[in-house]
Design a protein around this motif. Structure first.
Motif, PDB file in Angstrom:
ATOM      1  N   ARG A 290       0.828  -1.200   0.000  1.00  0.00           N
ATOM      2  CA  ARG A 290       0.000   0.000   0.000  1.00  0.00           C
ATOM      3  C   ARG A 290       0.868   1.258   0.000  1.00  0.00           C
ATOM      4  O   ARG A 290       0.485   2.294  -0.569  1.00  0.00           O
ATOM      5  CB  ARG A 290      -0.921  -0.013   1.222  1.00  0.00           C
ATOM      6  CG  ARG A 290      -1.807   1.232   1.368  1.00  0.00           C
ATOM      7  CD  ARG A 290      -2.711   1.439   0.168  1.00  0.00           C
ATOM      8  NE  ARG A 290      -3.392   2.733   0.228  1.00  0.00           N
ATOM      9  CZ  ARG A 290      -4.122   3.238  -0.750  1.00  0.00           C
ATOM     10  NH1 ARG A 290      -4.293   2.551  -1.869  1.00  0.00           N
ATOM     11  NH2 ARG A 290      -4.698   4.421  -0.625  1.00  0.00           N
TER      12      ARG A 290
ATOM     13  N   THR B 154       1.411   2.788  -3.454  1.00  0.00           N
ATOM     14  CA  THR B 154       0.325   3.643  -3.926  1.00  0.00           C
ATOM     15  C   THR B 154       0.333   4.987  -3.217  1.00  0.00           C
ATOM     16  O   THR B 154       0.134   6.038  -3.841  1.00  0.00           O
ATOM     17  CB  THR B 154      -1.029   2.941  -3.720  1.00  0.00           C
ATOM     18  OG1 THR B 154      -1.025   1.718  -4.464  1.00  0.00           O
ATOM     19  CG2 THR B 154      -2.175   3.811  -4.198  1.00  0.00           C
ATOM     20  N   GLU B 155       0.583   4.976  -1.918  1.00  0.00           N
ATOM     21  CA  GLU B 155       0.657   6.237  -1.184  1.00  0.00           C
ATOM     22  C   GLU B 155       1.794   7.101  -1.721  1.00  0.00           C
ATOM     23  O   GLU B 155       1.647   8.328  -1.843  1.00  0.00           O
ATOM     24  CB  GLU B 155       0.861   5.945   0.302  1.00  0.00           C
ATOM     25  CG  GLU B 155      -0.348   5.271   0.961  1.00  0.00           C
ATOM     26  CD  GLU B 155      -0.051   4.796   2.373  1.00  0.00           C
ATOM     27  OE1 GLU B 155       1.133   4.838   2.776  1.00  0.00           O
ATOM     28  OE2 GLU B 155      -0.992   4.363   3.066  1.00  0.00           O
TER      29      GLU B 155
ATOM     30  N   LEU C  15       2.924   7.064  -4.789  1.00  0.00           N
ATOM     31  CA  LEU C  15       2.498   7.586  -6.094  1.00  0.00           C
ATOM     32  C   LEU C  15       1.574   8.785  -5.924  1.00  0.00           C
ATOM     33  O   LEU C  15       1.672   9.768  -6.665  1.00  0.00           O
ATOM     34  CB  LEU C  15       1.803   6.482  -6.892  1.00  0.00           C
ATOM     35  CG  LEU C  15       2.708   5.353  -7.392  1.00  0.00           C
ATOM     36  CD1 LEU C  15       1.860   4.253  -8.035  1.00  0.00           C
ATOM     37  CD2 LEU C  15       3.749   5.872  -8.382  1.00  0.00           C
TER      38      LEU C  15
ATOM     39  N   LEU D 125       1.388   4.407 -13.986  1.00  0.00           N
ATOM     40  CA  LEU D 125       1.391   3.109 -13.312  1.00  0.00           C
ATOM     41  C   LEU D 125       1.074   2.026 -14.331  1.00  0.00           C
ATOM     42  O   LEU D 125       0.046   2.074 -15.009  1.00  0.00           O
ATOM     43  CB  LEU D 125       0.363   3.095 -12.181  1.00  0.00           C
ATOM     44  CG  LEU D 125       0.139   1.758 -11.475  1.00  0.00           C
ATOM     45  CD1 LEU D 125       1.418   1.270 -10.805  1.00  0.00           C
ATOM     46  CD2 LEU D 125      -0.996   1.870 -10.449  1.00  0.00           C
TER      47      LEU D 125
ATOM     48  N   SER E 104       0.499  -2.079 -14.917  1.00  0.00           N
ATOM     49  CA  SER E 104       0.095  -3.266 -14.164  1.00  0.00           C
ATOM     50  C   SER E 104      -0.019  -4.477 -15.078  1.00  0.00           C
ATOM     51  O   SER E 104      -0.522  -4.387 -16.198  1.00  0.00           O
ATOM     52  CB  SER E 104      -1.259  -3.012 -13.483  1.00  0.00           C
ATOM     53  OG  SER E 104      -1.858  -4.221 -13.067  1.00  0.00           O
TER      54      SER E 104
ATOM     55  N   VAL F 187      -2.930  -4.661  -9.877  1.00  0.00           N
ATOM     56  CA  VAL F 187      -3.560  -3.537  -9.176  1.00  0.00           C
ATOM     57  C   VAL F 187      -3.861  -3.913  -7.728  1.00  0.00           C
ATOM     58  O   VAL F 187      -3.622  -3.147  -6.794  1.00  0.00           O
ATOM     59  CB  VAL F 187      -4.848  -3.095  -9.892  1.00  0.00           C
ATOM     60  CG1 VAL F 187      -5.628  -2.104  -9.039  1.00  0.00           C
ATOM     61  CG2 VAL F 187      -4.503  -2.472 -11.233  1.00  0.00           C
TER      62      VAL F 187
ATOM     63  N   ILE G 220      -0.935  -3.783  -4.898  1.00  0.00           N
ATOM     64  CA  ILE G 220      -0.598  -2.552  -4.171  1.00  0.00           C
ATOM     65  C   ILE G 220      -1.850  -1.746  -3.792  1.00  0.00           C
ATOM     66  O   ILE G 220      -1.746  -0.593  -3.403  1.00  0.00           O
ATOM     67  CB  ILE G 220       0.372  -1.672  -4.984  1.00  0.00           C
ATOM     68  CG1 ILE G 220      -0.216  -1.287  -6.333  1.00  0.00           C
ATOM     69  CG2 ILE G 220       1.705  -2.372  -5.140  1.00  0.00           C
ATOM     70  CD1 ILE G 220       0.580  -0.206  -7.056  1.00  0.00           C
ATOM     71  N   LYS G 221      -3.015  -2.388  -3.915  1.00  0.00           N
ATOM     72  CA  LYS G 221      -4.279  -1.744  -3.512  1.00  0.00           C
ATOM     73  C   LYS G 221      -4.417  -0.362  -4.165  1.00  0.00           C
ATOM     74  O   LYS G 221      -4.640   0.650  -3.508  1.00  0.00           O
ATOM     75  CB  LYS G 221      -4.339  -1.605  -1.991  1.00  0.00           C
ATOM     76  CG  LYS G 221      -4.113  -2.916  -1.242  1.00  0.00           C
ATOM     77  CD  LYS G 221      -5.217  -3.917  -1.499  1.00  0.00           C
ATOM     78  CE  LYS G 221      -5.068  -5.177  -0.648  1.00  0.00           C
ATOM     79  NZ  LYS G 221      -3.925  -6.022  -1.002  1.00  0.00           N
ATOM     80  N   ALA G 222      -4.294  -0.343  -5.492  1.00  0.00           N
ATOM     81  CA  ALA G 222      -4.206   0.915  -6.227  1.00  0.00           C
ATOM     82  C   ALA G 222      -5.525   1.363  -6.844  1.00  0.00           C
ATOM     83  O   ALA G 222      -5.539   2.261  -7.677  1.00  0.00           O
ATOM     84  CB  ALA G 222      -3.144   0.792  -7.322  1.00  0.00           C
TER      85      ALA G 222
ATOM     86  N   PHE H  96      -6.162   5.073  -6.683  1.00  0.00           N
ATOM     87  CA  PHE H  96      -5.265   5.819  -7.569  1.00  0.00           C
ATOM     88  C   PHE H  96      -5.804   5.804  -8.999  1.00  0.00           C
ATOM     89  O   PHE H  96      -5.824   6.833  -9.691  1.00  0.00           O
ATOM     90  CB  PHE H  96      -3.862   5.220  -7.516  1.00  0.00           C
ATOM     91  CG  PHE H  96      -2.880   5.885  -8.448  1.00  0.00           C
ATOM     92  CD1 PHE H  96      -2.146   6.983  -8.025  1.00  0.00           C
ATOM     93  CD2 PHE H  96      -2.689   5.417  -9.744  1.00  0.00           C
ATOM     94  CE1 PHE H  96      -1.235   7.601  -8.881  1.00  0.00           C
ATOM     95  CE2 PHE H  96      -1.787   6.030 -10.604  1.00  0.00           C
ATOM     96  CZ  PHE H  96      -1.063   7.125 -10.170  1.00  0.00           C
TER      97      PHE H  96
ATOM     98  N   ARG I 293       7.458   4.285   0.950  1.00  0.00           N
ATOM     99  CA  ARG I 293       6.713   5.453   0.472  1.00  0.00           C
ATOM    100  C   ARG I 293       7.672   6.569   0.063  1.00  0.00           C
ATOM    101  O   ARG I 293       7.508   7.188  -1.001  1.00  0.00           O
ATOM    102  CB  ARG I 293       5.755   5.942   1.561  1.00  0.00           C
ATOM    103  CG  ARG I 293       4.938   7.164   1.145  1.00  0.00           C
ATOM    104  CD  ARG I 293       3.868   7.479   2.167  1.00  0.00           C
ATOM    105  NE  ARG I 293       3.056   8.616   1.735  1.00  0.00           N
ATOM    106  CZ  ARG I 293       1.921   8.961   2.320  1.00  0.00           C
ATOM    107  NH1 ARG I 293       1.448   8.257   3.340  1.00  0.00           N
ATOM    108  NH2 ARG I 293       1.239  10.012   1.883  1.00  0.00           N
TER     109      ARG I 293
END
Length: 319
Positions: free
Chosen positions: A8, A11-12, A14, A26, A28, A32, A35-37, A40, A146
């Motif tokens: 995660r 994604t944070e 990004l 991004l 993929s 997806v 990274i729980k995106a 985003f 991050r």
């Protein structure tokens, strides 16, 4: 021990940089969810490309995006990004030195039983180290990941491989501790008789081992090396010069990773007794992280035992 997802955290990271740099894309290969995106993608649909379960195509597409002046961030499992797409990483990305950022999840055995042995990236650092021109990073925890996402998109012009974990990753540094590219960082220091180098998600285990060794009268230092390539050679040498022996502990095969990098530097410039702790020349099994680390000797007990062995068999060669 507190845990926070390094997946995660990508994604944070990004989200932190996308408003300032809309050239980031991004990429993929059905990753997806890794990274729980989803949030985003909802907010920045034009900065997302999904190619499906086709890692070789994803790597090649990332190279094409970079050749047009954009900054692709390709996320996949470490084992697939560095092995299934290795030819494209070498020939399409690294040979022309394109600005592609590759992020590999499930680095090491920390993924445990969830996806099993086929999804454990245990050779990824060794593979990427051998490819010319790639920066290879293994941050300690989610906060560091991050910040590393910002660092690789803002400060490094060229291919990068960034290793992340399983999503249940121990916190090690304070959240506001800055990520330091190209540096060693000492996290335990009660002398330099023995130095223990490590990276990534085994650092908490190393710190506990340092405390135990200190209680036994060993003057020990714990050192994080998050930049695997280019290795911060001068700093590694500074630590080696003052010690009698060293250990390198990593959730990776003992062939080709940080242990190999430190041994290469030591043998050429500062010979020392160095013991590598990781997965020896074998495949791991599926199981919980705790079971796997116990079976393959990445534990406080094993580190203490190997440290005492190293000190009892130190080389007489000094620089």
């Amino acid at each position: 021990m507190k845990q926070k997802s390094t997946r995660r955290a990508v994604t944070e990271g990004l989200f932190d940089v996308i408003e300032e740099d809309r050239s980031i894309v991004l990429v993929s290969s059905d990753s997806v969810g890794v990274i729980k995106a989803q949030d985003f993608i909802e907010k920045f649909p034009s900065n997302f490309i999904e190619v499906g379960i086709s890692e070789q195509a994803a790597m090649a597409i990332s190279a094409g995006i970079a050749s047009c002046g954009m900054t692709p961030v390709y996320v996949s499992y470490a084992v697939f990004a560095t092995q299934r797409a290795c030819e494209q990483l070498r020939n399409a990305v690294s040979y022309p030195r394109l600005n592609v950022k590759v992020i590999g999840a499930n680095g090491g055995m920390g993924s445990g039983e969830r996806e099993g042995v086929t999804h454990q990236g245990l050779e990824d650092l060794g593979i990427t180290r051998t490819i010319p021109g790639i920066t290879v990073l293994s941050p300690a925890d989610a906060g560091q990941v991050r910040q590393a996402v910002r660092a690789i998109t803002e400060k490094i012009d060229g291919p990068v491989y960034l290793r992340i974990g399983s999503g249940r990753d121990p916190e090690f540094w304070d959240e506001d501790t800055p990520f330091e590219f190209g540096k060693c960082r000492t996290f335990f220091d009660e002398g330099e008789e023995l130095v223990i180098f490590g990276h990534g998600f085994v650092l908490p285990c190393i710190k506990l081992a340092c405390r135990e060794l200190s209680s036994r009268g060993v003057r020990v230092r714990g050192v994080e090396v998050s930049t695997i390539k280019p290795l911060p050679e001068n700093e590694v040498l500074d630590h080696l010069k003052g010690c009698k022996a060293a250990l390198v502990v990593e959730d990776h095969t003992t062939i080709g990773g940080l242990g190999s990098a430190v041994c290469e530097t030591s043998s050429a410039l500062c010979p020392r007794r160095i013991i590598r702790i990781g997965l020896d020349d074998q495949f791991s099994e599926s199981g919980t992280p705790e079971e796997l680390f116990e079976k393959y000797g990445i534990t406080v007990h094993s580190i203490v035992e190997k440290a005492e062995e190293a000190l009892s068999n130190t080389l007489s060669i000094r620089s």
